[in-house]
Design a protein around this motif. Sequence first.
Motif, mmCIF file in Angstrom:
data_model
loop_
_atom_site.group_PDB
_atom_site.id
_atom_site.type_symbol
_atom_site.label_atom_id
_atom_site.label_comp_id
_atom_site.label_asym_id
_atom_site.label_seq_id
_atom_site.Cartn_x
_atom_site.Cartn_y
_atom_site.Cartn_z
ATOM 1 N N TRP A 41 0.864 -1.177 0.000
ATOM 2 C CA TRP A 41 0.000 0.000 0.000
ATOM 3 C C TRP A 41 0.897 1.222 0.000
ATOM 4 O O TRP A 41 1.731 1.402 0.896
ATOM 5 C CB TRP A 41 -0.880 0.012 1.245
ATOM 6 C CG TRP A 41 -1.590 -1.289 1.506
ATOM 7 C CD1 TRP A 41 -2.768 -1.714 0.951
ATOM 8 C CD2 TRP A 41 -1.195 -2.336 2.417
ATOM 9 N NE1 TRP A 41 -3.128 -2.946 1.445
ATOM 10 C CE2 TRP A 41 -2.178 -3.344 2.352
ATOM 11 C CE3 TRP A 41 -0.098 -2.497 3.273
ATOM 12 C CZ2 TRP A 41 -2.090 -4.512 3.105
ATOM 13 C CZ3 TRP A 41 -0.012 -3.659 4.027
ATOM 14 C CH2 TRP A 41 -0.999 -4.643 3.943
ATOM 15 N N SER A 42 0.733 2.088 -0.987
ATOM 16 C CA SER A 42 1.675 3.192 -1.098
ATOM 17 C C SER A 42 1.072 4.344 -1.882
ATOM 18 O O SER A 42 0.195 4.146 -2.737
ATOM 19 C CB SER A 42 2.954 2.726 -1.798
ATOM 20 O OG SER A 42 3.901 3.776 -1.885
ATOM 21 N N PHE A 43 1.567 5.552 -1.593
ATOM 22 C CA PHE A 43 1.201 6.731 -2.372
ATOM 23 C C PHE A 43 2.182 6.978 -3.515
ATOM 24 O O PHE A 43 2.145 8.009 -4.153
ATOM 25 C CB PHE A 43 1.093 7.953 -1.461
ATOM 26 C CG PHE A 43 -0.106 7.883 -0.548
ATOM 27 C CD1 PHE A 43 -1.359 8.266 -0.997
ATOM 28 C CD2 PHE A 43 0.017 7.400 0.745
ATOM 29 C CE1 PHE A 43 -2.470 8.175 -0.182
ATOM 30 C CE2 PHE A 43 -1.093 7.322 1.582
ATOM 31 C CZ PHE A 43 -2.334 7.703 1.117
ATOM 32 N N ARG A 44 3.057 6.016 -3.747
ATOM 33 C CA ARG A 44 3.827 5.995 -4.989
ATOM 34 C C ARG A 44 3.438 4.745 -5.752
ATOM 35 O O ARG A 44 2.822 3.815 -5.216
ATOM 36 C CB ARG A 44 5.332 5.982 -4.704
ATOM 37 C CG ARG A 44 5.846 4.735 -3.979
ATOM 38 C CD ARG A 44 7.358 4.652 -4.039
ATOM 39 N NE ARG A 44 7.920 3.732 -3.060
ATOM 40 C CZ ARG A 44 9.168 3.280 -3.131
ATOM 41 N NH1 ARG A 44 9.955 3.640 -4.137
ATOM 42 N NH2 ARG A 44 9.648 2.482 -2.199
ATOM 43 N N VAL A 52 -4.274 2.172 -10.033
ATOM 44 C CA VAL A 52 -5.053 2.996 -9.114
ATOM 45 C C VAL A 52 -4.361 3.003 -7.751
ATOM 46 O O VAL A 52 -3.887 1.973 -7.281
ATOM 47 C CB VAL A 52 -6.511 2.492 -9.015
ATOM 48 C CG1 VAL A 52 -6.575 1.075 -8.482
ATOM 49 C CG2 VAL A 52 -7.353 3.432 -8.156
ATOM 50 N N CYS A 53 -4.306 4.165 -7.125
ATOM 51 C CA CYS A 53 -3.618 4.327 -5.856
ATOM 52 C C CYS A 53 -4.582 4.299 -4.673
ATOM 53 O O CYS A 53 -4.412 3.511 -3.741
ATOM 54 C CB CYS A 53 -2.844 5.651 -5.868
ATOM 55 S SG CYS A 53 -1.999 6.033 -4.307
ATOM 56 N N CYS A 54 -5.573 5.175 -4.713
ATOM 57 C CA CYS A 54 -6.438 5.330 -3.546
ATOM 58 C C CYS A 54 -7.814 5.838 -3.968
ATOM 59 O O CYS A 54 -8.001 6.286 -5.105
ATOM 60 C CB CYS A 54 -5.818 6.285 -2.521
ATOM 61 S SG CYS A 54 -5.502 7.955 -3.144
ATOM 62 N N LEU A 73 3.779 8.853 -8.880
ATOM 63 C CA LEU A 73 3.161 9.231 -7.611
ATOM 64 C C LEU A 73 1.649 9.249 -7.765
ATOM 65 O O LEU A 73 1.127 9.296 -8.877
ATOM 66 C CB LEU A 73 3.625 10.630 -7.183
ATOM 67 C CG LEU A 73 4.997 10.787 -6.554
ATOM 68 C CD1 LEU A 73 5.335 12.267 -6.423
ATOM 69 C CD2 LEU A 73 5.052 10.119 -5.196
ATOM 70 N N VAL A 74 0.937 9.235 -6.619
ATOM 71 C CA VAL A 74 -0.495 9.466 -6.679
ATOM 72 C C VAL A 74 -0.750 10.764 -7.438
ATOM 73 O O VAL A 74 0.008 11.731 -7.328
ATOM 74 C CB VAL A 74 -1.085 9.526 -5.252
ATOM 75 C CG1 VAL A 74 -0.467 10.624 -4.420
ATOM 76 C CG2 VAL A 74 -2.598 9.678 -5.299
#
Length: 283
Positions: A41-44, A52-54, A73-74
């Motif tokens: 789980w990461s914002f990169r 898809v990030c979040c 990055l997100v």
Amino acid sequence: MTEYDLTQSTYGDGPGPYGSWPAAHRVDYIGDEIAAPVSAWSFRKWKAAATVCCRVRRDSDNAETDIGFKGGLVDRAAVQAFLDADEATAAYVVTLYDQVGANDLTQATAGNQPEFKPDGGANGLPGCEFTGTQYLSVAALAQSQPFEIGAVCKFGSSAAGRRLLSKDNATHYTLAIDALASNDWLRMYAGASLYVTTNVDGQLGCVSAQFDGANGVLRWNGAESAAGNVNPNAMQSVRLGNAEGSGGSPLLGELHEAALWGALLSGADRTAYEADAQSFWRV
């Protein structure tokens, strides 16, 4: 209105593999270079295949949307556009998607959702902020020892302990990574404790925790800081942020990424992950 920095196009301004390269030039991802974790789980962007990030919620009308990646990055521009569309002032993380498996970290209750931070405080990169009641969790993620956890986070100042990860069995936590209230030491626990005798209060850092019974190891920013018995309790689920049940106090600070491996990493892979994480997140 919260202003999101959409101008940053580099991975860093110092030495390292991504130090001054434009985001568009990034072609390698740590998840494609080392042993695959069970979940990441990461914002990169962890793997090239991730899309898809979040999922975020805006505060104005509680609308939600999925956010992908831009330049590794997100996509902060997409978050800003989502906010601008309804004159919203803040975005909150509903789901932090698992980029490797199917163990998404979620929070359905609005008041318990951590706030998305586009610049993550001192390091200028995105993450989410926990201030007391917020947490993200996946209900069932069983993992027996040995296993390994890596994370990049900042432990904010507090008179109470700060629980990055916890799982409670209704009487006491069975597995945890936290910063203690008494001396601000970093600790890992699975029935017995290991401590990094360094003050982590207010520090951004890379945590590596090898849960392996009598052979546990806790590392902070690439150094083997503590080794010994942590007991053999198994992981039952993952909860990041506010501690579950009776064990410990909530995280006050920031999370940038976390990963769970179902076995211990090789020395080479661990070194590669820690070096990459510290360089990328400007630790």
